[in-house]
Write an enzyme that holds these catalytic residues in place. Structure first.
Site, PDB file in Angstrom:
ATOM      1  N   HIS A  65       6.478   0.981   3.179  1.00 59.39           N
ATOM      2  CA  HIS A  65       7.337   2.152   2.968  1.00 59.39           C
ATOM      3  C   HIS A  65       7.898   2.701   4.280  1.00 59.39           C
ATOM      4  O   HIS A  65       8.763   3.580   4.271  1.00 59.39           O
ATOM      5  CB  HIS A  65       6.627   3.235   2.127  1.00 59.39           C
ATOM      6  CG  HIS A  65       5.623   4.075   2.861  1.00 59.39           C
ATOM      7  ND1 HIS A  65       4.274   3.893   2.769  1.00 59.39           N
ATOM      8  CD2 HIS A  65       5.774   5.127   3.690  1.00 59.39           C
ATOM      9  CE1 HIS A  65       3.631   4.780   3.495  1.00 59.39           C
ATOM     10  NE2 HIS A  65       4.527   5.551   4.077  1.00 59.39           N
ATOM     11  N   GLY A 108       4.555  10.359   9.363  1.00 62.75           N
ATOM     12  CA  GLY A 108       4.696   9.743  10.691  1.00 62.75           C
ATOM     13  C   GLY A 108       3.481   8.916  11.045  1.00 62.75           C
ATOM     14  O   GLY A 108       3.546   7.987  11.842  1.00 62.75           O
ATOM     15  N   GLY A 152       0.178 -12.831 -16.500  1.00 66.19           N
ATOM     16  CA  GLY A 152       0.845 -12.009 -17.512  1.00 66.19           C
ATOM     17  C   GLY A 152      -0.081 -11.283 -18.465  1.00 66.19           C
ATOM     18  O   GLY A 152       0.261 -11.084 -19.632  1.00 66.19           O
ATOM     19  N   SER A 201       2.018   7.123   8.826  1.00 68.11           N
ATOM     20  CA  SER A 201       2.059   5.953   7.945  1.00 68.11           C
ATOM     21  C   SER A 201       2.187   4.674   8.757  1.00 68.11           C
ATOM     22  O   SER A 201       3.061   4.560   9.620  1.00 68.11           O
ATOM     23  CB  SER A 201       3.254   6.048   6.996  1.00 68.11           C
ATOM     24  OG  SER A 201       2.999   6.991   6.007  1.00 68.11           O
ATOM     25  N   ASP A 225       1.826  -2.387   0.212  1.00 67.49           N
ATOM     26  CA  ASP A 225       2.479  -1.475   1.149  1.00 67.49           C
ATOM     27  C   ASP A 225       2.228  -1.895   2.599  1.00 67.49           C
ATOM     28  O   ASP A 225       1.918  -1.059   3.455  1.00 67.49           O
ATOM     29  CB  ASP A 225       2.006  -0.028   0.905  1.00 67.49           C
ATOM     30  CG  ASP A 225       2.954   0.987   1.530  1.00 67.49           C
ATOM     31  OD1 ASP A 225       4.059   0.583   1.951  1.00 67.49           O
ATOM     32  OD2 ASP A 225       2.583   2.166   1.618  1.00 67.49           O
TER      33      ASP A 225
END
Lengths: 272, 653
Positions: free
Chosen positions: B50, B167, B218, B169, B80
């Site tokens: 991100h 900041g 799935g 992150s 992430d």
């Protein structure tokens, strides 16, 4: 029992109130219908896309695009159309409201503009002249229309007196299929300085900005525009409403519109 | 602790990211600040997806304050995690921090959060491990979704109470041995870090392959029901139609006991991420045996996992359509109830743009399947067809479009092409008395010994206009007509009276000066052109617009006529001008030492800068009462072809 009595009183009052002005109301209704038949097609919808740019304290811009529709009045068969500048480009009003308290720059740009006729025809157009002082915007088709458009004759105008009726014509929004809407309001005030304006009743809401206003004799009085104090409205208004905030819808006399329209007709296409 | 800080601090990176977002039918650049840490001596930096996952440009500030460009190596929204690579001007080694073993962390261990909180330079805070298997509580009814991916389905966060802020992150969570044990990602009261063991595994794959390949069968799985008598296993809640799981014969209600020979159990939410990681790690395209419990019997099921596809496809702005679009992913097709993925998914629309203006208008989540009678299988098809449609056209082209909206197949006409009005319309020109005034109020008149008089008092004279008026003059009449201004609201009375005259007209003013009445003939000027009518130049490479200085600007800022330059009218976020800290409202007085008198001159210089791909350009600007230098450092290498003014697109980004 008590409830029934009250209801009876209300009904009697309503009947009484309806009967007294019936003759005049009929005249008014007929005048309105005649105007609708004659000039209804000259009252058009202006479809706009406005890009608003805001910048706080010099920071990079935040941009937002939005669509809107406002009423316009065709004043020349070539398609020259007059509208309220505040309605099509509210930047000045917004700037005024945001000025002073913090460093914010608001600018707007009309990125698309179409004149939508009563039959649904859309004519791409552009703003050719602005008059911030009078809240006027003149719009002209990008190309000459295939046939002359129905236009309001601004040269034959009437000067109303206090409490005379002003019949205003506007276009409703998409929810009402952009139908013609006619309303009548009495002239509540005649403002003489700094220039002549007619103030209709509060029924003339901002949705009618750009609406042509007519007298009972069928002649045009002017265009309903937004009058604002220089520097924008003050937010210290009180219960008196919009006028105390420094903004109020007023009818600009046809002669003033006509005078500006001459400049609009002469305005060349050279972008600044 | 000092040793721990010393071990990692040299590897800390503050990352200034120009990222790209797709909103309202446009590609929009944004700027953000995040943290990262160097993990290889070659200069690989681990951070959050991100922070850097959608980066268009990366500027990394090292611990020694050196700034180095970076490039995105790979990114993984599901955990992430992103990896970027430092691009020094000359090849060199970087100080790399080491990973520790996050599985050995215990609640109560001291840890350090390092990074750039609130965009500060590299900083350190300390706390303790609060939780080693943090999940979003079910009661919150929330998930951390990034680009459509549920991060919590793969990540059990390390909760800690070291202060972290925006900041932080992507910055490391470090143990007292100076090893990275987590990558800070979220703050939900406690800080939440991605465990280093998972982050490291993902980073390794990103460095090696540029992406993370995951297996997918799935199945929707969930913890065993509380009423279940089963002691172990994973409950299959559903099987996605068309998935490997359906083809293999899984059914809702199955309880998975083993996957590829490994016993599995999910009784609690905290046990889901490890199970999902196990399934994601299965060999893609190779048969795997899964043992399930169904109706009291153990049944072995052979399933061939396929590569998991991103939930959301990458977007692209199609300016000629006024929309942002993407391909239709497998999951999106399911969500829309479609049996095929053919078509182009409308993700957002520009208000008033061609697609939004069509009748009927296209909407978000519509799927364009046919254009001009030709099938559209994917975004590439639509881009190619668009090029054909607009080629050689100066006006938008009405184009027949077939699109699907849920179960409906609709048809519309979109006027494909770019047409944006740029002419705002001129302000009407009127006569103007070039002086500033205030209303002569009744109180003021009385105080000045002019009781009963109405009019205005001259408060300022504008440069370059010789009216003969002086500050302090009281104007009481215009051509013999009294000026009926006696209250502050009457400030417009005289200007309105003046506007009735022609430009160049010479009305006679009745003026009181020093107590004496006098007549003064004044030539009326044309009202000054407003700022919106000033000549403009938009530099599409540096992403900013300047204009000539308007009369009103000089009045507002008190600038003399000798104050020359161009005024910065707008700046787009993420552009080189913005990155160089140029600001809206700055007056650019000089460029590289050369004085600027107006837009025409400025444009020539900027075109020359572009042609020469100048490495840096210095503006001398006036900002308020301050004067300073602003240095812009373009990265021409990122532009395929620098845009010259002749090629200037009609639209801004």
């Amino acid at each position: 029992m008590k409830k029934i009595k009250v209801s009876v009183f209300i009904i009697v009052f309503a009947i009484f109130a309806a009967v007294i002005p019936s003759a005049r109301t009929d005249d008014l209704a007929q005048a309105g219908r005649d105007l609708a038949a004659k000039y209804g097609d000259a009252v058009v919808t202006l479809q706009l896309v406005v890009k608003t740019t805001m910048s706080m304290q010099g920071e990079p811009d935040e941009k937002q695009e939005s669509k809107s529709e406002v009423t316009g009045a065709v004043v020349d068969p070539s398609g020259l159309t007059v509208a309220s500048l505040a309605a099509i480009d509210p930047t000045e009003v917004m700037s005024g409201m945001m000025s002073g308290s913090f460093d914010m720059k608001v600018a707007s740009e009309i990125t698309d503009l179409k004149i939508r006729l009563a039959d649904g025809t859309e004519i791409p157009a552009k703003v050719v002249l602005r008059d911030k002082d009078l809240d006027l915007a003149f719009i002209r088709p990008l190309k000459k229309p295939d046939k002359p458009l129905t236009a309001i004759d601004m040269s034959k105008s009437s000067k109303p007196n206090l409490l005379d009726f002003a019949i205003m014509m506007a276009r409703l929004g998409t929810v009402a299929n952009r139908s013609l809407a006619i309303s009548a309001d009495r002239i509540q005030s005649i403002v003489e300085k700094p220039r002549l304006f007619y103030v209709p009743g509060m029924g003339a809401m901002s949705s009618e900005l750009g609406a042509p206003a007519f007298a009972m004799d069928g002649n045009v009085i002017g265009i309903l525009l937004l009058r604002s104090l220089p520097g924008g409205p003050s937010m210290s208004g009180n219960w008196l409403g919009m006028s105390s905030m420094g903004i109020l819808p007023m009818i600009l006399p046809a002669a003033d519109v006509l005078s500006a329209a001459k400049q609009a007709a002469e305005a060349n296409d050279t972008a600044p | 602790m000092e040793k721990a800080v010393a071990a990692v601090k040299p590897s800390l990176v503050r990352i200034h990211v120009v990222t790209v977002e797709y909103e309202q039918g446009r590609e929009i650049k944004r700027e953000t600040i995040g943290s990262g840490v160097i993990i290889t001596k070659q200069g690989h930096v681990i951070t959050n997806h991100h922070v850097a996952g959608r980066a268009k440009q990366l500027l990394c500030t090292l611990a020694n304050k050196e700034e180095i460009e970076g490039e995105l190596v790979g990114t993984d929204p599901m955990t992430d995690i992103s990896v970027i690579k430092l691009l020094p001007p000359t090849k060199r080694d970087f100080p790399a921090a080491e990973f520790g073993d996050s599985s050995k962390l215990k609640v109560g261990d001291h840890v350090l959060a390092m990074g750039s909180p609130l965009a500060f330079s590299q900083s350190v805070t300390m706390g303790v491990i609060s939780n080693t298997e943090l999940v979003m509580p079910e009661e919150w009814h929330e998930t951390l979704e990034i680009d459509g991916e549920d991060v919590g389905s793969m990540v059990l966060w390390i909760g800690h109470d070291a202060d972290i802020y925006g900041g932080n992150s992507g910055g490391p969570l470090v143990n007292l041995e100076g090893k990275i044990v987590g990558i800070n990602e979220i703050r939900m009261g406690l800080g939440g870090a991605i465990p280093s063991n998972l982050a490291r595994a993902v980073a390794d794959q990103l460095i090696k392959n540029g992406k993370v390949r995951r297996a997918w069968i799935g199945l929707t799985v969930q913890p065993l029901l509380k009423s279940s008598k089963q002691k172990a296993g994973v409950l299959v809640g559903g099987v996605i139609a068309g998935s490997p799981g359906e083809k293999a014969g899984f059914k809702a209600g199955d309880i998975i006991l083993k996957v590829a020979g490994k016993s599995v159990s999910v009784k609690y939410t905290e046990e889901l991420p490890p199970f999902n990681q196990l399934v994601a790690g299965l060999p893609i395209g190779k048969e795997v045996e899964v043992l399930v419990l169904r109706d009291g019997k153990q049944i072995p099921i052979k399933v061939v996992p396929q590569e998991r596809e991103d939930v959301e496809a990458k977007q692209q702005e199609l300016k000629e359509w006024g929309l942002c679009a993407s391909n239709v992913t497998f999951m999106k097709a399911k969500e829309l109830g479609r049996t095929t993925r053919a078509g182009v998914l409308v993700r957002s629309l520009r208000e008033g743009g061609p697609a939004n203006d069509a009748k009927p208008a296209l909407n978000e989540d519509d799927v364009i399947v046919e254009v001009d009678g030709k099938p559209v299988a994917n975004l590439e098809d639509l881009v190619r067809l668009t090029e054909t449609i607009v080629k050689g056209k100066t006006e938008p082209t009405p184009t027949l479009v077939v699109f699907e909206r849920r179960s409906e197949r609709l048809m519309t006409v979109v006027k494909v092409g770019i047409r944006e009005l740029k002419d705002p319309g001129r302000e009407v020109s009127k006569a103007w008395l070039p002086v500033g005034t205030q209303v002569l109020t009744q109180d003021l008149a009385k105080a000045l010994g002019l009781e009963g008089k109405t009019g205005v008092r001259v408060t300022r004279l504008y440069p370059n206009f010789n009216t003969g008026l002086q500050v302090g003059d009281i104007i009481v009449a215009l051509d013999g007509t009294e000026i009926p201004a006696s209250q502050p609201e009457d400030i417009e009375v005289l200007p309105a009276m003046i506007r009735q005259y022609p430009i160049g007209g010479k009305p006679e003013l009745t003026v009181i000066r020093d107590g004496k009445e006098m007549k003064l003939s004044v030539e009326l000027a044309a009202s000054p052109r407003p700022p919106r009518e000033m000549k403009r130049y938009q530099d599409v490479n540096f992403d900013f617009t300047v204009r000539d200085v308007a009369f009103q600007d000089r009045i507002d800022h008190g600038w003399a006529e000798t104050e020359q330059g161009v005024l910065v009218d707008s700046i787009s976020e993420g552009g080189w001008a913005s990155l160089g800290n140029l600001m809206t409202g700055d007056l650019i007085r000089m460029v590289d030492g050369q004085a600027i008198t107006g837009v025409a001159e400025f444009q020539k210089i900027m075109e020359s800068v572009t042609k020469r791909k100048q490495k840096s350009i210095v503006f001398a600007v006036k900002r308020g009462i301050q004067e300073l230098f602003v240095e812009l450092r373009p990265t021409w290498a990122r532009l395929a072809t620098p845009t010259t003014n002749k090629q200037k697109p009609k639209e801004e980004k």
